[in-house]
Scaffold this motif. Sequence first.
Motif, PDB file in Angstrom:
ATOM      1  N   THR A  10       1.043  -1.146   0.135  1.00  0.00           N
ATOM      2  CA  THR A  10      -0.152  -0.481   0.089  1.00  0.00           C
ATOM      3  C   THR A  10       0.841   1.021   0.105  1.00  0.00           C
ATOM      4  O   THR A  10       1.695   1.515   0.883  1.00  0.00           O
ATOM      5  N   TRP A  11       0.792   2.494  -0.792  1.00  0.00           N
ATOM      6  CA  TRP A  11       1.161   3.052  -0.967  1.00  0.00           C
ATOM      7  C   TRP A  11       0.413   4.270  -0.056  1.00  0.00           C
ATOM      8  O   TRP A  11      -0.641   4.662   0.241  1.00  0.00           O
ATOM      9  N   THR A  12       1.050   4.585   1.173  1.00  0.00           N
ATOM     10  CA  THR A  12       0.146   5.682   2.303  1.00  0.00           C
ATOM     11  C   THR A  12       0.022   6.990   1.393  1.00  0.00           C
ATOM     12  O   THR A  12       0.620   7.319   1.168  1.00  0.00           O
ATOM     13  N   PRO A  13       0.012   7.924   2.870  1.00  0.00           N
ATOM     14  CA  PRO A  13      -0.609   8.815   1.801  1.00  0.00           C
ATOM     15  C   PRO A  13       0.296  10.042   1.343  1.00  0.00           C
ATOM     16  O   PRO A  13       0.693  10.737   0.193  1.00  0.00           O
ATOM     17  N   PHE A  58      -9.070   7.944   4.411  1.00  0.00           N
ATOM     18  CA  PHE A  58      -8.280   7.632   2.688  1.00  0.00           C
ATOM     19  C   PHE A  58      -9.590   7.930   1.759  1.00  0.00           C
ATOM     20  O   PHE A  58     -10.648   7.268   2.155  1.00  0.00           O
ATOM     21  N   LEU A 113       2.211   8.476  -1.824  1.00  0.00           N
ATOM     22  CA  LEU A 113       1.711   8.267  -2.160  1.00  0.00           C
ATOM     23  C   LEU A 113       2.184   9.794  -3.156  1.00  0.00           C
ATOM     24  O   LEU A 113       2.165  10.109  -5.155  1.00  0.00           O
ATOM     25  N   ILE A 131      -8.279   6.537  -6.576  1.00  0.00           N
ATOM     26  CA  ILE A 131      -8.745   6.388  -7.265  1.00  0.00           C
ATOM     27  C   ILE A 131      -7.821   5.402  -8.172  1.00  0.00           C
ATOM     28  O   ILE A 131      -6.820   5.446  -8.188  1.00  0.00           O
ATOM     29  N   GLN A 132      -9.084   3.908  -8.587  1.00  0.00           N
ATOM     30  CA  GLN A 132      -7.856   3.243  -8.590  1.00  0.00           C
ATOM     31  C   GLN A 132      -8.918   2.216  -9.504  1.00  0.00           C
ATOM     32  O   GLN A 132     -10.004   1.762  -9.911  1.00  0.00           O
ATOM     33  N   ARG A 180     -11.218  13.997  -7.971  1.00  0.00           N
ATOM     34  CA  ARG A 180      -9.597  13.985  -6.910  1.00  0.00           C
ATOM     35  C   ARG A 180     -10.069  15.154  -6.207  1.00  0.00           C
ATOM     36  O   ARG A 180      -9.482  15.022  -4.307  1.00  0.00           O
ATOM     37  N   ILE A 204      -7.977  12.225   2.225  1.00  0.00           N
ATOM     38  CA  ILE A 204      -6.091  11.939   1.814  1.00  0.00           C
ATOM     39  C   ILE A 204      -6.149  10.973   1.356  1.00  0.00           C
ATOM     40  O   ILE A 204      -6.690   9.539   1.501  1.00  0.00           O
ATOM     41  N   GLU A 205      -5.131  10.711  -0.357  1.00  0.00           N
ATOM     42  CA  GLU A 205      -4.962  10.198  -1.454  1.00  0.00           C
ATOM     43  C   GLU A 205      -3.768   9.152  -0.776  1.00  0.00           C
ATOM     44  O   GLU A 205      -3.253   9.636  -0.528  1.00  0.00           O
ATOM     45  N   MET A 206      -4.236   7.523  -1.685  1.00  0.00           N
ATOM     46  CA  MET A 206      -3.849   6.836  -1.257  1.00  0.00           C
ATOM     47  C   MET A 206      -3.813   5.977  -2.017  1.00  0.00           C
ATOM     48  O   MET A 206      -4.685   6.045  -3.089  1.00  0.00           O
ATOM     49  N   LEU A 207      -2.894   4.788  -1.884  1.00  0.00           N
ATOM     50  CA  LEU A 207      -2.736   3.384  -2.961  1.00  0.00           C
ATOM     51  C   LEU A 207      -2.833   2.428  -2.683  1.00  0.00           C
ATOM     52  O   LEU A 207      -1.381   2.213  -1.832  1.00  0.00           O
ATOM     53  N   MET A 208      -4.014   2.017  -2.930  1.00  0.00           N
ATOM     54  CA  MET A 208      -3.863   0.276  -1.995  1.00  0.00           C
ATOM     55  C   MET A 208      -3.886  -0.974  -3.274  1.00  0.00           C
ATOM     56  O   MET A 208      -3.702  -0.620  -4.786  1.00  0.00           O
TER      57      MET A 208
END
Lengths: 567, 567
Positions: free
Chosen positions: A41-44, B132, A47, B135-136, B58, B67-71
């Motif tokens: 996972t890329w945290t805030p 959190f 990212l 966009i995926q 966004r 807050i944006e992150m990426l899982m």
Amino acid sequence: MRLSQFHLHTSKEVPAEAEIISHKLMLKAGMIRKLASGLYTWTPLGLRVLRKVERVVREEMDAAGAIEMLMPAVQPRELWEETGRWEKFGGQLLKIQDRKEAWYCYGPTHEEVITDFARQELASYKQLPACFYQIQTKFRDEIRPRFGVMRAREFLMKDAYSFHLDDADLDRQYEVMHEAYNRIFTRLGLEFRAVFADTGAIGGSASHEFHVLAASGEDAIAFSDASGYAANVELAEALAPGSRAAAGENMTRVETPYQRTCEAVAELLKVGLERTVKSVAVIGEQGFVLALVRGDHQINEIKLAKLPGLADYRMATEVEILENLGTEPGFIGPVKPLKRVHVIADRSVAAMTDFVLGANEKGFHLAGVNWGRDLPEPDAVADIRNVVAGDPSPDGSGRLQIARGIEVGHIFQLGRTYAAAMDCTVQDANGKAVTPTMGCYGVGVSRIVAAAIEQNHDANGIVWPEAMAPWQVVICIINPKKDPAVVVAAEALHRQLLGMGIEAAMDDRGLRPGAMFADMELIGIPHRIVVSERGIVAGTFEYRHRLAEASENIGLEALLMRIGASA
Amino acid sequence: MRLSQFHLHTSKEVPAEAEIISHKLMLKAGMIRKLASGLYTWTPLGLRVLRKVERVVREEMDAAGAIEMLMPAVQPRELWEETGRWEKFGGQLLKIQDRKEAWYCYGPTHEEVITDFARQELASYKQLPACFYQIQTKFRDEIRPRFGVMRAREFLMKDAYSFHLDDADLDRQYEVMHEAYNRIFTRLGLEFRAVFADTGAIGGSASHEFHVLAASGEDAIAFSDASGYAANVELAEALAPGSRAAAGENMTRVETPYQRTCEAVAELLKVGLERTVKSVAVIGEQGFVLALVRGDHQINEIKLAKLPGLADYRMATEVEILENLGTEPGFIGPVKPLKRVHVIADRSVAAMTDFVLGANEKGFHLAGVNWGRDLPEPDAVADIRNVVAGDPSPDGSGRLQIARGIEVGHIFQLGRTYAAAMDCTVQDANGKAVTPTMGCYGVGVSRIVAAAIEQNHDANGIVWPEAMAPWQVVICIINPKKDPAVVVAAEALHRQLLGMGIEAAMDDRGLRPGAMFADMELIGIPHRIVVSERGIVAGTFEYRHRLAEASENIGLEALLMRIGASA
């Protein structure tokens, strides 16, 4: 951004499985969190950095005339069977069966999909050249995922593909992309080299890898100190040295009872290692072969295998060595072998005089050996060694340096392999169906983040290049909860920076200064400004660059100039 | 952007499988290309629109404090087993086995992953609230993928998740997200409604769906013409009408030999359909039940099932109807049944006088029927019908309208279900471990593109809202290859528009005007400017808005004002 409203979560401990510094620092800084093997996972915080890289890549692709699109991640088996890669790609290809039991894969790359797109969309030479790219999550089912996002299974990649009528136009586009890649890594503030790469089995005509230089890199690369030349050490050509000097010594037989390596013999005889010759016995198509390199050089197996009859060579066994040379490993050489053997000398060995090598007699070496006089000239002279630092650059300009690199980009002239396999044609000006030639161009977007850390860190944490930092500036507020004036002053400064187009974070979390500064150094923010009551009274800010020895107190104008100039 | 250097590829023909207009127009305009069932490539043109939607989403998420992150897209089975959804989620969950034979899924949603993240990252109430988003690309293995990207298997989604100490704080965040969603769809220029939704099996406390209104929508929604009230037709409450009027007629038995429906009886008797009563026979926990709604209304099965004893009701068989009422379907009613039956009247039926219903005798109905006099008051009076246009709005403000909608967003108060199942706790102010309550908030980013087309199109193609258009303006150049002056003039105009922050495409492909204009109408560019030799001589441009009846020739200043005002 107020850090009290951002999810910043640094840690002191990292799991033992984090082996390399970028993996450790990304975990410590809280940029990534592991979900499962090779899945992060890329945290805030992480990212923000990833997006900076992505943006630079996108801007340079757009500037290079590539057009962004987005292909599905999931791809049908049928396409991969057209190119034969459903089987050939191997275990990295993650195969998926859907509810209707049809097979798909999670795309590790998109040559098949883009070629399928092209054969539907491109009908005429008038539509060429065409260059498409996407920035997308890909998956490779690594057998041993490790090093965090450096070798993850799911990763973010930019992949571009171009289609051309002829090779000359592909060459042109390849140069454009090469330049775009140079700009990407230059803008990101990374030290890198574009490295000639082996086109290998795919059989394209040209290929460059882009490596970020870092001591921990997996690949050794050689590059000129005077030109842009760079190549993987294993592929860099070792030029022939000057012509051979005249013999000065007589050949003597010297006792070397326990000395089985060039290093040990050189030490015993008190001669330089570069005066010794290493004999490597291999079996090729025609039988026994002795390959000779200087004692201070390493034999290069890739180069050796490119010589006639050696494509599938193997090391000779002790029995084969005894049979051909009459002695055992450690004392072998090309002088008076038991049987006639084929001798291949590295270019530098062929230029030697008065050298030392095994006597083909247990416990003995020969010194003062000279070609022509003591043994016949070699059957073949070839480049069969790895280059070393100080070798002349193969492009004739400067001398080679050796460094380690992390591959973060790869550009490749694919040729017509995919288009031909998938029956992708366009009509040329005469109405004839012709197969376009293709290029492909990849950037490991998420890998760049880790590579940048490998190159840019110190004992306190990450040292981001300006363009990759999550924020260029952090405004550290001392006692924000007790002292409203410092918050007001910090906010005013924040607005001023924003107006200059500079991204700043405000650390209003209320940590004590030591912990706050340690966090900001760990996460690698280039510029730190401290806003305190004392500073407000004095009309100054405490400023420190991430790499500076100490902080200094300066007025607002000087502060903004300082940051504006470097940001 | 010069269209000669962009990959624009419109088509006249579309495959028969394209059933709805957005699917047809996206294929015709060349926005998407099918790779496999439910898998679509977004072409450069399509991606431009998708990215516009993504950017608005966004920006509004950031503004809402998320807050944006990426899982990772790929998620391990173990997490899904903690919530029981590995089995419960059903066939839409695409299950994947890796090379080590471990099970994963391609995430259709991320409640498990975010809750796993939260239980590792959130330790204290001081870190709450936390919200959190990402966009995926997601995957749902639809049993019948269709309608292009409207119901694709791989799709782009914005999913957000929030964590709170208490319900009041969740309510607060829910309102913030509700407002953010309103802004997203307003900025995108779409007509939409936020619709009360059933929290259903998941059991959260509040839920709204956001629907783009379009005639082709799958869901019927009811909304007030005077307030913001909107609900799925099946969930909207039908308020009780005013009190019952006094009886005016006597009950009469009328012959209806072939009239088995309210419509047929009303026609025969020449009374309004709203004077008739439909009797629906069902079997609940306590046995036989007659549910009554007005002839012009539809029974609502969801509402009926919410009444005591009817949770698992089923329709009565003909045998059961004969047994209880003494006749067959088509002539049944609550007056003098064979056995005593339980009668549930819809609120509107309970308020009727002088009504018509089945006589429980084959070939006969009763007219002039009145409660209390001709049959006992109903055992229960309840809202058991669908609302219809003109009904008073349940919030007391205005009257209901009915429209069809396409769900493009969903916000949901999840409560503690996931956090409890996954043992996610934080310490409260007293140091006690407490389970946070959660919200989740989704937007179907790629679906919005299709929904916008369903709402905004005409016979010539797509009519993009300004904010979603691939370019706001197209500059059509007449004879670019023959007339360098028009290209120069077009470029100058292009630069001026760019300077105003307006994105323009230059159609320099050299098509004849008719084909060029048709393409630009098909792909839906809001403003079209024609640059021609004649216009240059006259000092005017030919301007036409996508929805205007005709073009007009105007000077530069007027042109820029016109475009600037609407863009």
